[in-house]
Design an enzyme around this catalytic site. Structure first.
Site, PDB file in Angstrom:
ATOM      1  N   GLN A 107       6.442   2.382   2.254  1.00  0.00           N
ATOM      2  CA  GLN A 107       5.339   2.165   1.323  1.00  0.00           C
ATOM      3  C   GLN A 107       4.032   2.530   2.018  1.00  0.00           C
ATOM      4  O   GLN A 107       3.668   1.939   3.048  1.00  0.00           O
ATOM      5  CB  GLN A 107       5.287   0.722   0.820  1.00  0.00           C
ATOM      6  N   TYR A 188      -5.679  -2.666  -4.432  1.00  0.00           N
ATOM      7  CA  TYR A 188      -6.082  -1.896  -3.244  1.00  0.00           C
ATOM      8  C   TYR A 188      -6.750  -0.569  -3.655  1.00  0.00           C
ATOM      9  O   TYR A 188      -7.054  -0.358  -4.834  1.00  0.00           O
ATOM     10  CB  TYR A 188      -4.881  -1.695  -2.316  1.00  0.00           C
ATOM     11  N   ARG A 235       4.119   2.370  -6.867  1.00  0.00           N
ATOM     12  CA  ARG A 235       4.124   0.987  -7.361  1.00  0.00           C
ATOM     13  C   ARG A 235       2.846   0.742  -8.156  1.00  0.00           C
ATOM     14  O   ARG A 235       1.749   1.043  -7.672  1.00  0.00           O
ATOM     15  CB  ARG A 235       4.210   0.005  -6.202  1.00  0.00           C
ATOM     16  N   GLY A 325      11.458  -9.711  -3.727  1.00  0.00           N
ATOM     17  CA  GLY A 325      10.646  -9.806  -2.519  1.00  0.00           C
ATOM     18  C   GLY A 325      11.013 -11.020  -1.713  1.00  0.00           C
ATOM     19  O   GLY A 325      11.938 -11.005  -0.890  1.00  0.00           O
TER      20      GLY A 325
END
Ligand code: 8OZ
Length: 369
Positions: A107, A188, A235, A325
């Site tokens: 990622q 982000y 994502r 997760g």
């Protein structure tokens, strides 16, 4: 134990091909920030290889978020993907995961404003689309600090940021990853450009939806140029409020346009955070089922799935795979446990970000009877 789940032609436990990546099952490991890279050089090491290898029975591992440049960092000891030492460290991880029969994509991440000058080269301001302080407290090497207003990237600097992603993808490829997942979620950098509530730019990277999507799509194209479209995914979290990122005024239009653009590019997968990351799944503003219909690549679902929800999502065709997760922290052999419907271990949150093996590699797999 649900026997139908193992005999259905398509079940959570059946293999799936994600682009060019052959996955043994549809229980994927979601990216989990653990802050366990080597201090100072942000390189993975043998302990990280052990951690990921313990979890190699996941159909696909999405690595923890990995900064594409020193500027892209916002947390203590998160790993990078820009130096030779980091490449060598990741090679340890991918070799060990592959030897255990697993698959792993990297990622790739740039935190944008979700940082602090202490993490930035030369103590500079973090960068973003616009000078909007995400607020909140950040843990830096010298202790807890208030976040600051970032510096808007100059238009001429943006190509350099895209180059950082391209170089990171090249390093990931050389380090043996099966592909990359672009982190365009959770408030982000890429999301700071996508959402009109944050992006106040008046250049080609702000204003219209097409302009706000430009950076994310340039990053996609850069990663595709390295790995090919069948080894690139992304994502997205169209309605999350993570990192205090305010909602877009029209998530359906903005992220729907993005999904269509990703479909046109033919990338391997979209990994959707359905709702508020790690919290409520019941947020309005984006139709995930419609996105599933409109995108011809694989749909990876994420956010607080239980075993029953995951069985149902794959069985019904709502998703090709489900990413878990936190359950993977305490249950390294999660696919086996879900298959036999074993009780799950709750991980200890106070150890998530502690350096060392405690709470990291000391959760055992179930003993094989
Ligand atoms: C938890 C702690 C630090 C970072 C994200 C990369 O939210 C993260 C992250 C999660 O996507």
């Amino acid at each position: 134990m649900s026997t139908s789940a193992t005999t259905d032609p398509v079940s959570l436990f059946s293999p799936v091909r994600i682009g060019a990546i052959e996955c043994a099952n549809r229980i994927f490991m979601a990216p989990l920030t653990r802050c366990h890279a080597l201090p100072g050089i942000d390189a993975p090491h043998a302990l990280n290889a052990t951690y990921y290898t313990q979890r190699a029975s996941a159909g696909l591992i999405v690595s923890e978020a990995t900064q594409v440049s020193p500027q892209g960092k916002g947390y203590v000891d998160t790993p990078g993907m820009y130096s030779a030492t980091q490449q060598a460290g990741w090679q340890l991880v991918t070799d060990a995961v592959h030897a255990a029969g697993g698959r792993i994509v990297a990622q790739l991440w740039h935190v944008g404003a979700v940082s602090h000058p202490e993490f930035q080269p030369g103590g500079a301001l973090p960068v973003s689309s616009s000078a909007i302080n995400p607020g909140g407290i950040v843990r830096t090497p010298s202790g807890k600090q208030e976040r600051v207003a970032p510096r808007p990237l100059e238009t001429h600097e943006i190509a350099g940021v895209v180059d950082d992603w391209r170089r990171a993808a090249e390093i990931a490829r050389r380090a043996g990853f099966d592909g990359v997942e672009i982190h365009s979620a959770n408030g982000y950098l890429l999301e700071q450009f996508i959402r009109d509530a944050v992006n106040r730019r008046t250049d080609a990277y702000g204003g219209s939806i097409a302009n706000r999507l430009r950076l994310a799509l340039e990053v996609v194209d850069a990663c595709v140029s390295v790995f090919g479209r069948d080894r690139v995914g992304i994502r997205l979290s169209p309605v999350t409020g993570s990192n205090n990122c305010p909602q877009d005024s029209n998530p359906q239009a903005t992220y729907g346009t993005l999904v269509d653009a990703l479909d046109t590019r033919g990338i391997a997968f979209i990994h959707f955070v359905e709702g508020q990351t790690g919290a409520s799944r019941h947020l309005d503003g984006f139709d995930f089922a419609l996105a599933r219909k409109r995108f011809r690549g694989s749909y990876i679902a994420n956010n607080r799935y239980t075993r029953d929800m995951a069985l149902q999502a794959v069985h019904s065709g709502a998703a090709d795979a489900v990413a878990f997760g936190v359950p993977f922290i305490g249950n390294p052999d999660l696919p086996h446990r879900l298959r036999i419907d074993a009780p799950l271990v709750s991980a200890r949150p106070e150890t998530y970000y502690l350096a060392g093996a405690q709470g990291y590699t000391d959760y055992p797999a179930l003993a094989v009877a």
